[in-house]
Write a protein that holds these residues in place. Structure first.
Motif, PDB file in Angstrom:
ATOM      1  N   GLU A 172      14.469  34.765  50.227  1.00  0.00           N
ATOM      2  CA  GLU A 172      13.881  33.551  49.652  1.00  0.00           C
ATOM      3  C   GLU A 172      13.476  33.789  48.202  1.00  0.00           C
ATOM      4  OE1 GLU A 172      10.686  32.498  52.214  1.00  0.00           O
ATOM      5  OE2 GLU A 172      11.958  31.375  53.611  1.00  0.00           O
ATOM      6  N   ASN A 173      12.849  34.931  47.936  1.00  0.00           N
ATOM      7  CA  ASN A 173      12.435  35.254  46.571  1.00  0.00           C
ATOM      8  C   ASN A 173      13.653  35.420  45.666  1.00  0.00           C
ATOM      9  OD1 ASN A 173       9.998  36.205  44.833  1.00  0.00           O
ATOM     10  ND2 ASN A 173      11.582  37.744  44.495  1.00  0.00           N
ATOM     11  N   TYR A 174      14.697  36.043  46.201  1.00  0.00           N
ATOM     12  CA  TYR A 174      15.938  36.240  45.451  1.00  0.00           C
ATOM     13  C   TYR A 174      16.531  34.881  45.043  1.00  0.00           C
ATOM     14  CZ  TYR A 174      20.491  38.417  44.360  1.00  0.00           C
ATOM     15  OH  TYR A 174      21.640  38.858  43.732  1.00  0.00           O
ATOM     16  N   CYS A 175      16.564  33.955  45.979  1.00  0.00           N
ATOM     17  CA  CYS A 175      17.116  32.620  45.695  1.00  0.00           C
ATOM     18  C   CYS A 175      16.245  31.852  44.713  1.00  0.00           C
ATOM     19  CB  CYS A 175      17.271  31.836  46.998  1.00  0.00           C
ATOM     20  SG  CYS A 175      18.599  32.434  48.064  1.00  0.00           S
ATOM     21  N   LEU A 176      14.932  32.006  44.818  1.00  0.00           N
ATOM     22  CA  LEU A 176      14.032  31.350  43.866  1.00  0.00           C
ATOM     23  C   LEU A 176      14.284  31.846  42.448  1.00  0.00           C
ATOM     24  CD1 LEU A 176      10.643  31.251  45.816  1.00  0.00           C
ATOM     25  CD2 LEU A 176      11.839  29.285  44.845  1.00  0.00           C
ATOM     26  N   ALA A 177      14.470  33.159  42.313  1.00  0.00           N
ATOM     27  CA  ALA A 177      14.736  33.726  40.989  1.00  0.00           C
ATOM     28  C   ALA A 177      16.084  33.245  40.451  1.00  0.00           C
ATOM     29  CB  ALA A 177      14.689  35.252  41.058  1.00  0.00           C
ATOM     30  N   LEU A 178      17.095  33.181  41.325  1.00  0.00           N
ATOM     31  CA  LEU A 178      18.390  32.638  40.908  1.00  0.00           C
ATOM     32  C   LEU A 178      18.255  31.196  40.436  1.00  0.00           C
ATOM     33  CD1 LEU A 178      21.105  33.788  43.505  1.00  0.00           C
ATOM     34  CD2 LEU A 178      20.969  34.391  41.085  1.00  0.00           C
ATOM     35  N   ALA A 179      17.493  30.411  41.194  1.00  0.00           N
ATOM     36  CA  ALA A 179      17.315  28.997  40.859  1.00  0.00           C
ATOM     37  C   ALA A 179      16.683  28.828  39.489  1.00  0.00           C
ATOM     38  CB  ALA A 179      16.464  28.317  41.926  1.00  0.00           C
ATOM     39  N   TYR A 180      15.763  29.721  39.137  1.00  0.00           N
ATOM     40  CA  TYR A 180      15.112  29.653  37.824  1.00  0.00           C
ATOM     41  C   TYR A 180      16.159  29.762  36.714  1.00  0.00           C
ATOM     42  CZ  TYR A 180      12.739  31.443  33.675  1.00  0.00           C
ATOM     43  OH  TYR A 180      12.310  31.644  32.388  1.00  0.00           O
ATOM     44  N   VAL A 209      22.335  28.312  57.453  1.00  0.00           N
ATOM     45  CA  VAL A 209      22.810  26.932  57.308  1.00  0.00           C
ATOM     46  C   VAL A 209      21.697  25.910  57.438  1.00  0.00           C
ATOM     47  CG1 VAL A 209      25.139  27.463  58.081  1.00  0.00           C
ATOM     48  CG2 VAL A 209      23.404  26.851  59.766  1.00  0.00           C
ATOM     49  N   ASP A 210      20.555  26.286  58.016  1.00  0.00           N
ATOM     50  CA  ASP A 210      19.447  25.344  58.179  1.00  0.00           C
ATOM     51  C   ASP A 210      18.557  25.274  56.944  1.00  0.00           C
ATOM     52  OD1 ASP A 210      20.238  24.746  60.767  1.00  0.00           O
ATOM     53  OD2 ASP A 210      19.092  26.397  61.622  1.00  0.00           O
ATOM     54  N   TYR A 211      18.922  26.042  55.915  1.00  0.00           N
ATOM     55  CA  TYR A 211      18.135  26.021  54.676  1.00  0.00           C
ATOM     56  C   TYR A 211      18.111  24.610  54.096  1.00  0.00           C
ATOM     57  CZ  TYR A 211      17.708  26.067  49.606  1.00  0.00           C
ATOM     58  OH  TYR A 211      17.384  25.751  48.319  1.00  0.00           O
ATOM     59  N   VAL A 212      16.904  24.150  53.709  1.00  0.00           N
ATOM     60  CA  VAL A 212      16.743  22.850  53.067  1.00  0.00           C
ATOM     61  C   VAL A 212      16.228  23.092  51.653  1.00  0.00           C
ATOM     62  CG1 VAL A 212      15.587  20.612  53.132  1.00  0.00           C
ATOM     63  CG2 VAL A 212      16.197  21.777  55.272  1.00  0.00           C
ATOM     64  N   PRO A 213      16.999  22.737  50.625  1.00  0.00           N
ATOM     65  CA  PRO A 213      16.609  23.087  49.254  1.00  0.00           C
ATOM     66  C   PRO A 213      15.285  22.485  48.811  1.00  0.00           C
ATOM     67  CG  PRO A 213      18.478  21.557  49.270  1.00  0.00           C
ATOM     68  CD  PRO A 213      18.278  22.022  50.681  1.00  0.00           C
ATOM     69  N   THR A 214      14.882  21.372  49.409  1.00  0.00           N
ATOM     70  CA  THR A 214      13.656  20.724  48.961  1.00  0.00           C
ATOM     71  C   THR A 214      12.400  21.497  49.351  1.00  0.00           C
ATOM     72  OG1 THR A 214      13.705  19.390  50.984  1.00  0.00           O
ATOM     73  CG2 THR A 214      14.664  18.424  48.999  1.00  0.00           C
ATOM     74  N   VAL A 215      12.507  22.528  50.208  1.00  0.00           N
ATOM     75  CA  VAL A 215      11.307  23.261  50.603  1.00  0.00           C
ATOM     76  C   VAL A 215      10.838  24.195  49.497  1.00  0.00           C
ATOM     77  CG1 VAL A 215      11.987  23.198  53.021  1.00  0.00           C
ATOM     78  CG2 VAL A 215      12.534  25.203  51.665  1.00  0.00           C
ATOM     79  N   PHE A 216      11.667  24.429  48.474  1.00  0.00           N
ATOM     80  CA  PHE A 216      11.309  25.341  47.406  1.00  0.00           C
ATOM     81  C   PHE A 216      10.837  24.575  46.170  1.00  0.00           C
ATOM     82  CE2 PHE A 216      14.391  28.117  49.662  1.00  0.00           C
ATOM     83  CZ  PHE A 216      13.488  29.105  50.013  1.00  0.00           C
ATOM     84  N   THR A 217       9.719  25.009  45.625  1.00  0.00           N
ATOM     85  CA  THR A 217       9.247  24.491  44.347  1.00  0.00           C
ATOM     86  C   THR A 217       9.779  25.397  43.248  1.00  0.00           C
ATOM     87  OG1 THR A 217       7.217  23.690  45.363  1.00  0.00           O
ATOM     88  CG2 THR A 217       7.231  23.913  42.960  1.00  0.00           C
ATOM     89  N   PRO A 218      10.464  24.862  42.241  1.00  0.00           N
ATOM     90  CA  PRO A 218      11.051  25.707  41.197  1.00  0.00           C
ATOM     91  C   PRO A 218      10.007  26.590  40.514  1.00  0.00           C
ATOM     92  CG  PRO A 218      11.833  23.450  41.019  1.00  0.00           C
ATOM     93  CD  PRO A 218      10.734  23.436  42.024  1.00  0.00           C
ATOM     94  N   LEU A 219      10.405  27.807  40.186  1.00  0.00           N
ATOM     95  CA  LEU A 219       9.525  28.717  39.461  1.00  0.00           C
ATOM     96  C   LEU A 219       9.404  28.280  38.005  1.00  0.00           C
ATOM     97  CD1 LEU A 219      10.901  32.169  40.706  1.00  0.00           C
ATOM     98  CD2 LEU A 219       8.899  30.942  41.561  1.00  0.00           C
ATOM     99  N   ASP A 220       8.224  28.516  37.415  1.00  0.00           N
ATOM    100  CA  ASP A 220       8.083  28.264  35.987  1.00  0.00           C
ATOM    101  C   ASP A 220       8.071  29.595  35.242  1.00  0.00           C
ATOM    102  OD1 ASP A 220       5.520  29.372  36.221  1.00  0.00           O
ATOM    103  OD2 ASP A 220       4.583  27.418  36.510  1.00  0.00           O
TER     104      ASP A 220
END
Length: 444
Positions: free
Chosen positions: A29-37, A64-75
């Motif tokens: 999850e942290n890895y994906c958050l950093a990628l999203a940033y 496959v059950d991941y829902v992108p809206t559950v993550f708040t983008p990192l600043d």
């Protein structure tokens, strides 16, 4: 389609072998958050691609059950601790390692695969986030990705990433060979395309199927994913999504082609509607517009061995004669598997088609026979795709049938079989015409 769009649609991903898959959910999850940033900050393409590629990564790594809206983008203030967690030391087989190189490669692949200027900005920010003792090796990795420079000793864990990258980079430098496939209804056009690709990408039935133009592109290598672009973009489309796309409108599909040849160029197969649907007259108009307006290197005309010489066939062939350079047309006689030894002759059928083509204006037409359905079954079995009971029985029946001399289609193809495998399925791919046709479509 725009070349930049194709670069994103046709990419191969190594997500099914991604090293982060073995980590715990919290790390991923942290890895994906950093990628999203980084994607949100540096991505220079269409928002459709930015969101779709990022979602594809997250769904592949998180499930496959991941829902992108559950993550708040990192600043800006949150990215440093997130990167710290991404780059934390791990132990594997009693050795210390980190995912630093993996993360950097993923960032560049998603945000700046074909944009070195943007990639330099990402590198600069990553260097600011990582300890200075890692900066030189980050630069070495950057140079390996964008300039083909060698990696240093001790960077073995980055070698596979660089290999994937360079393979894709070289692929997108190649020209695209376009093959347009056309036919009247029920000639087996979609089955033939599926056989060439080695997958069930196009719907097959005895009634009119394809109502729109669909372009199928090969990927740099097989990654187990099918990408499709219609009104939306999906990088991991399932069979239902692919079939439903034919009711939406023109579409583009990218997938790894399972061919017997080592295809050295990029390929686009253009699937067109059958021209003689009595219910959907627009299908014929769409097919003729594609034939007239599309830029293609080859036109494959598929003939149904059971319905030769019909009025619809002759009418459409006349249109092709008038609107297509003769040297670009390849004639394929399909459904030879339906012939019976005591009633039919492949050789006589081919000669009859040639005689008709000569009357239409072709001086020395060449007709290539094939069993597209048998070829598809062979490809599916070779790819370890499960066949149902009927398909298994039919495969066994066709193996027996095409083992007979009168059904050996190799004599109709000018191809070399010196390096062919002795495996029975490989031999059957030759005898049913598939190997020879691939040589015509994809050979130099």
């Amino acid at each position: 389609m725009n070349q930049d769009v194709l670069t994103y649609l046709c990419r191969s991903y190594y997500l099914k072998q991604h090293p982060v898959l073995q980590e715990k959910l919290a790390y991923k999850e942290n890895y994906c958050l950093a990628l999203a940033y980084f994607v949100r900050k540096y991505y220079t393409g269409s928002d459709m691609f930015a969101f779709s590629m990022l979602e594809h990564y997250c769904r592949s790594l998180l499930g496959v059950d991941y829902v992108p809206t559950v993550f708040t983008p990192l600043d800006e203030s949150e990215i440093r601790p997130a990167i710290g967690k991404v780059a934390a030391l791990k132990i594997k087989r009693f050795k210390l390692f980190t995912y630093r190189f993996v993360f950097m490669t993923d960032c560049l692949f998603l945000c700046a695969f074909s944009d070195e200027d943007t990639a330099k900005k990402i590198l600069h920010e990553l260097k600011a986030l990582f300890n200075t003792r890692y900066h030189r090796r980050l630069e070495v990795l950057f140079s390996a990705l964008y300039h083909g420079s060698p990696l240093e000793k001790g960077m073995d864990n980055a070698a596979e990433l660089v290999s994937f990258w360079i393979r894709e980079q070289k692929f997108f430098e190649l020209p695209i060979k376009t093959v347009l496939v056309t036919a009247t209804m029920s000639a087996g056009k979609s089955t033939l395309i599926n056989a060439i690709v080695g997958k069930r990408l196009m719907r097959t039935a005895q009634e009119a199927c394809t109502g729109h133009i669909c372009r199928l592109y090969n990927k740099p290598f097989e990654d187990g994913e099918n990408a499709i672009k219609t009104t939306q973009l999906i990088f991991d489309a399932d069979a239902d999504t692919l079939l439903a796309s034919e009711n939406i409108g023109d579409c583009q599909i990218a997938s790894g082609f399972r061919t017997f040849l080592d295809v050295q160029n990029r390929v686009c197969i253009v699937d067109t509607p059958g021209v003689n649907s009595a219910i959907n007259r627009s299908h014929g108009i769409t097919a003729k517009e594609a034939l007239r307006d599309c830029q293609y290197d080859l036109l494959v005309y598929v003939l149904n061995a059971n319905q030769l010489g019909t009025d619809d066939e002759i009418s459409y062939l006349k249109y092709i004669v008038a609107n297509t350079p003769k040297e670009k047309v390849v004639f394929v006689l399909n459904k030879t598997d339906t012939f019976k030894k005591t009633e039919d002759s492949i050789e006589e059928s081919i000669q009859g088609v040639k005689d008709d083509l000569v009357q239409l204006g072709y001086e020395s037409p060449v007709v290539f026979p094939i069993s597209a359905y048998f070829a598809l079954l062979i490809k599916l079995r070779l790819s370890n795709i499960q066949l149902d009971e009927d398909e298994g029985d039919e495969l066994a029946h066709y193996i027996k049938k095409y083992s007979k001399p009168e059904y050996d289609l190799t004599r109709y193809y000018d191809a070399s079989y010196e390096n062919a495998s002795d495996d029975i399925l490989a031999q059957m791919s030759i005898r049913c015409g598939l190997y020879g046709l691939e040589n015509i479509l994809f050979g130099e």
